[in-house]
Design an enzyme around this catalytic site. Structure first.
Site, short mmCIF file in Angstrom:
data_model
loop_
_atom_site.label_atom_id
_atom_site.label_comp_id
_atom_site.label_asym_id
_atom_site.label_seq_id
_atom_site.Cartn_x
_atom_site.Cartn_y
_atom_site.Cartn_z
N HIS A 1 0.83 -1.21 0.00
CA HIS A 1 0.00 0.00 0.00
C HIS A 1 0.86 1.25 0.00
O HIS A 1 1.90 1.32 0.67
CB HIS A 1 -1.00 -0.02 1.16
N ASP B 1 5.82 2.96 6.88
CA ASP B 1 4.59 2.19 6.71
C ASP B 1 3.70 2.98 5.74
O ASP B 1 2.99 3.88 6.15
CB ASP B 1 3.89 2.00 8.07
N GLU C 1 -5.32 1.40 2.26
CA GLU C 1 -5.11 0.26 3.15
C GLU C 1 -5.32 0.66 4.60
O GLU C 1 -5.88 -0.11 5.39
CB GLU C 1 -3.69 -0.31 2.96
N GLU C 2 -4.91 1.87 4.93
CA GLU C 2 -5.00 2.33 6.31
C GLU C 2 -6.45 2.54 6.77
O GLU C 2 -6.71 2.68 7.96
CB GLU C 2 -4.21 3.63 6.49
N ASP D 1 4.50 -5.49 3.39
CA ASP D 1 4.16 -4.43 4.34
C ASP D 1 5.18 -4.44 5.46
O ASP D 1 6.04 -5.33 5.52
CB ASP D 1 2.74 -4.67 4.90
#
Length: 329
Positions: free
Chosen positions: A62, A164, A194-195, A217
């Site tokens: 992501h 991240d 994604e978050e 990830d």
């Protein structure tokens, strides 16, 4: 690969969850020399395709980041905000943030209270505005902001906001550059939102309909010896996911990745965490199911402005991605 330079380049691009257009354009420029085709789908996922006659393999990292979104501008020009993803008030207090148009501000606390009791509603952004009218000339309700902290090296470790998951995007780009011959039909997908609940990977996986899926990830890197939140450590190599809160990886995938790491002399370790999730959570549930695994990079201080990874782990992850991409499946 010079990871610091790549992360600095990626972090200049605006890319909070829900508005990943700038970061997608930057990654596309870096990926195009190694791709047969690049496209952006309706959700905003960047899909980099390397054509092959074999099974479909989908790698997903992501590219969105956590961030802030303006919800109110008061008469004194201070900005109230909501959170995009897992924002922790204690991690962002007194740190700078940047809007897409270049306006910057600092996060401050509305009133004196114990940090353990502070919520996002107790914080505000000060952009230096004299009053509401001045502030509205600079930003609008609905505008988003991302961390304005720098990226830098501490010996062999990289420190930066949004490792991240920008560091996994860098690992995927490095893996793309390593691939010379392959039979699998390869899809390197840089996903959105994604978050906010693995939103982008769902339609991407449905459209691709892969035979194999691998989420790339970060994972929890143990910060102190008695930290039991995760199994991985910085410097231990690529972390082969066994389980997180979104997926129990297919045993065949765990075994295959471990055997590949062993045969290719790639440092590796197992990744088991009891909280958090990755795009593997949505990929493995696609259509009638996908054989899914994960390649993770141990990271300390996740969802803070000073996330930290070990360079050798990133290289190991990139090598393992490339090894799986070039394996005859």
């Amino acid at each position: 690969m010079d990871y610091l330079s790549v992360i600095q380049m990626l972090n200049v691009s605006h890319g909070p969850s829900g508005d990943e257009r700038q970061i997608a354009a930057t990654i596309r420029r870096l990926a195009e020399p190694y791709a047969d085709d690049c496209r952006v789908d309706t959700m905003g996922n960047l899909i980099v395709h390397k054509k092959g006659s074999g099974p479909k393999v989908m790698f997903a990292a992501h590219m969105d980041s956590i961030g802030l979104i303006v919800t109110h501008i008061d008469k004194d020009g201070y900005l109230s905000f909501g959170k995009l993803g897992g924002i922790h008030p204690d991690s962002i207090l007194h740190t700078p943030f940047r809007f897409q148009n270049g306006v910057t501000g600092v996060v401050a606390l509305r009133q004196k209270k114990s940090l353990k009791d502070v919520t996002v509603n107790d914080l505000y952004l000060d952009i230096g505005a004299k009053d509401e009218a001045h502030a509205r000339r600079l930003v609008q309700v609905g505008d988003t902001a991302v961390s304005h902290m720098p990226a830098y090296m501490l010996e062999s470790r990289l420190v930066s906001p949004y490792l991240d998951n920008r560091i996994s995007c860098a690992a995927m780009l490095e893996a793309l550059s390593m691939i010379r011959t392959h039979t699998s039909d390869l899809y390197f997908v840089f996903t959105v939102q994604e978050e906010l609940g693995l939103r982008g990977s769902k339609p991407a996986a449905y459209a691709i309909d892969p035979d194999y899926g691998i989420a790339v990830d970060v994972t929890i890197g143990r910060e102190i010896e008695d930290d039991k939140k995760g199994s991985s450590v910085l410097g231990g190599g690529a972390a082969i996911k066994v389980m997180d809160n979104s997926v129990i990886c297919h045993p065949k995938m765990v075994e295959t990745l471990e055997n590949l790491a062993l045969s290719s002399k790639i440092p590796c370790q197992r990744d088991v965490i009891t909280g958090g999730g990755t795009d593997a959570g949505s990929i493995h549930l696609t259509r009638d199911g996908v054989v899914t695994g994960g390649i993770s990079i141990p990271c300390r201080y996740i969802h803070s402005p000073v996330e930290m990874v070990e360079k050798s782990d990133v290289t190991a992850a990139a090598r393992l991605i490339a090894a799986f991409a070039t394996k005859n499946l």
